[in-house]
Design an enzyme around this catalytic site. Structure first.
Site, short mmCIF file in Angstrom:
data_model
loop_
_atom_site.label_atom_id
_atom_site.label_comp_id
_atom_site.label_asym_id
_atom_site.label_seq_id
_atom_site.Cartn_x
_atom_site.Cartn_y
_atom_site.Cartn_z
N THR A 1 0.86 -1.18 0.00
CA THR A 1 0.00 0.00 0.00
C THR A 1 0.89 1.23 0.00
O THR A 1 1.87 1.29 0.75
CB THR A 1 -0.96 0.07 1.20
OG1 THR A 1 -1.53 1.39 1.27
CG2 THR A 1 -0.28 -0.20 2.51
N ASP B 1 0.20 3.93 1.23
CA ASP B 1 0.05 4.63 2.51
C ASP B 1 0.96 4.05 3.60
O ASP B 1 1.11 4.65 4.67
CB ASP B 1 -1.40 4.55 3.00
CG ASP B 1 -2.35 5.30 2.09
OD1 ASP B 1 -1.90 6.22 1.38
OD2 ASP B 1 -3.55 4.97 2.09
N GLU C 1 -5.45 13.38 1.66
CA GLU C 1 -6.83 13.40 1.16
C GLU C 1 -7.83 13.08 2.27
O GLU C 1 -9.00 13.45 2.19
CB GLU C 1 -7.01 12.43 0.00
CG GLU C 1 -6.75 10.98 0.38
CD GLU C 1 -7.04 10.01 -0.75
OE1 GLU C 1 -7.51 10.45 -1.81
OE2 GLU C 1 -6.81 8.81 -0.57
#
Length: 382
Positions: free
Chosen positions: A152, A154, A250
């Site tokens: 990922t 992230d 985000e």
């Protein structure tokens, strides 16, 4: 032995090299690999009574089939956010329609198990983040041998210091921010750069830290727009080129506000994020009177070929996962812990999302990275 391999969730650079290494390592050991196309969707869409569905949703993989796939980003097996334990009625394949009774969603795990048996898969190697691996954990609980690989951008999967895709995403972010300096400085504005990151602000934090931006807003800390506006106005005034820059995750929120979400929730309960940067930019313009440049880096962070670090980790994770799978291990996830390759129980994914250690890595009052201690920390600081 036949190994099943799939990629789920968002794509990241490094997936194709990872798949290739699994195939090459398995072939060396005399084992077969079957690619499951479109993530967990394969286990819903394959009909054991219809060979055409297996041809569409599976792909036999041997060294010749993967010879060149590592030269590009993305995943040639494709991906999806399908969760076989939570399938919406509108997404149920026609041959299972008679079972889609009652309210959404529907659990077709029993069908997934039949598909695995039908395909002759002895062990599964899913490559994904928390959501994808959560269903891998479900299958492990059902008795299916599973060896997981974390990916990922992230970098927020519990149990590992590093996930495939993170380094390239940060590298892309730093490059785009430095490129954006020319326009921001030329027009003497404040640039707001929105980066991917739902619940973890590590992408915004580390990108801002490495790119040397003025301020960074992360998912973990709601932002006081009035305070941030004053800080950025001061940053701009101090800059000889009369501009300032701020990154924002985000998934960040303004104080008193909520995440900016759109669309319906997917099978893992997530709605689409995006737009908080524009909202912040409009507020900054109103409060400071300065012109704003708003830039969503978005999918550009996860596009293209992997950098050397992601290539290294993808290859090594794949080697380790294949070895574990062929040695009979199950319920494990390959990982990096303290700079060392290891493996951990896949059940660590139940611990939720890994988030930024705000006390150690972030200045809440100044909205910027503040690395208090480096000694003893992993390469990417947490």
């Amino acid at each position: 032995m036949r190994i099943g391999i799939l990629t789920g969730g968002g794509d990241v650079p490094g997936l194709n090299p990872c798949i290739k290494t699994v195939v090459m390592r398995a072939a060396e050991k005399g084992h077969d690999v079957l690619g499951l196309r479109r993530g967990w969707a394969a286990l819903v869409e394959v009909n054991p009574d219809d060979p055409d569905t297996a041809a569409e949703y599976t792909m036999p993989l041997d060294p010749s089939a993967v010879r060149t796939v590592d030269r590009s980003g993305g995943t040639f097996l494709h991906t999806s956010r399908t969760n076989p334990s939570k399938v919406a009625t509108k997404e149920v394949p026609e041959f299972l329609a008679d079972r889609a009774t009652g309210d959404d969603p529907h659990d077709f795990t029993d069908h997934a198990l039949k598909v695995l048996e039908h395909l002759g898969i002895d062990v599964l190697i899913p490559i994904g983040g928390d959501d994808t691996l959560s269903y891998g954990l479900r299958l492990h609980d059902e008795g299916v041998p599973v060896v997981a690989i974390p990916k990922t951008m992230d970098n927020d999967v519990h149990g590992t210091d590093y996930c495939i895709g993170f380094s390239t995403a940060v590298t892309r972010g730093v490059q785009f921010i430095h490129n954006l300096r020319t326009s921001t400085g030329s027009h003497e504005r404040i640039a707001v750069i929105e980066l991917f990151g739902r619940y973890s602000g590590e992408t915004s934090l580390i990108t801002a830290y490495l790119a040397g931006v003025d301020r960074a807003v992360i998912s973990e800390v709601p932002v006081d727009v009035n305070k941030l506006a004053a800080l950025l106005a001061a940053d701009k005034a101090k800059n000889p080129s009369n501009y300032a820059m701020v990154t924002i995750s985000e998934g960040a929120v303004l104080e008193g506000g909520e995440m900016v979400l759109s669309g319906e929730a997917d099978a893992y309960g997530h709605r689409k994020l995006g737009g908080i940067g524009m909202q912040l930019g409009e507020e900054l313009k109103r409060l400071t009177g300065h012109g704003i440049i708003f830039q969503q880096v978005a999918y550009l962070m996860r596009s293209g070929s992997p950098d050397s670090l992601d290539l290294m980790v993808a290859n090594n994770y794949a080697t380790m996962a294949t070895d574990l799978a062929t040695e009979g291990a199950s319920g494990r996830m390959v990982a990096l812990r303290g700079g060392t390759y290891t493996n951990v129980p896949i059940s660590v994914t139940r611990e939720g999302v890994k988030r930024v250690d705000v006390d150690e890595l972030y200045d809440v009052d100044q909205y910027r990275p503040k690395i208090r201690h480096v000694g003893g920390k992993p390469m990417f600081l947490y």
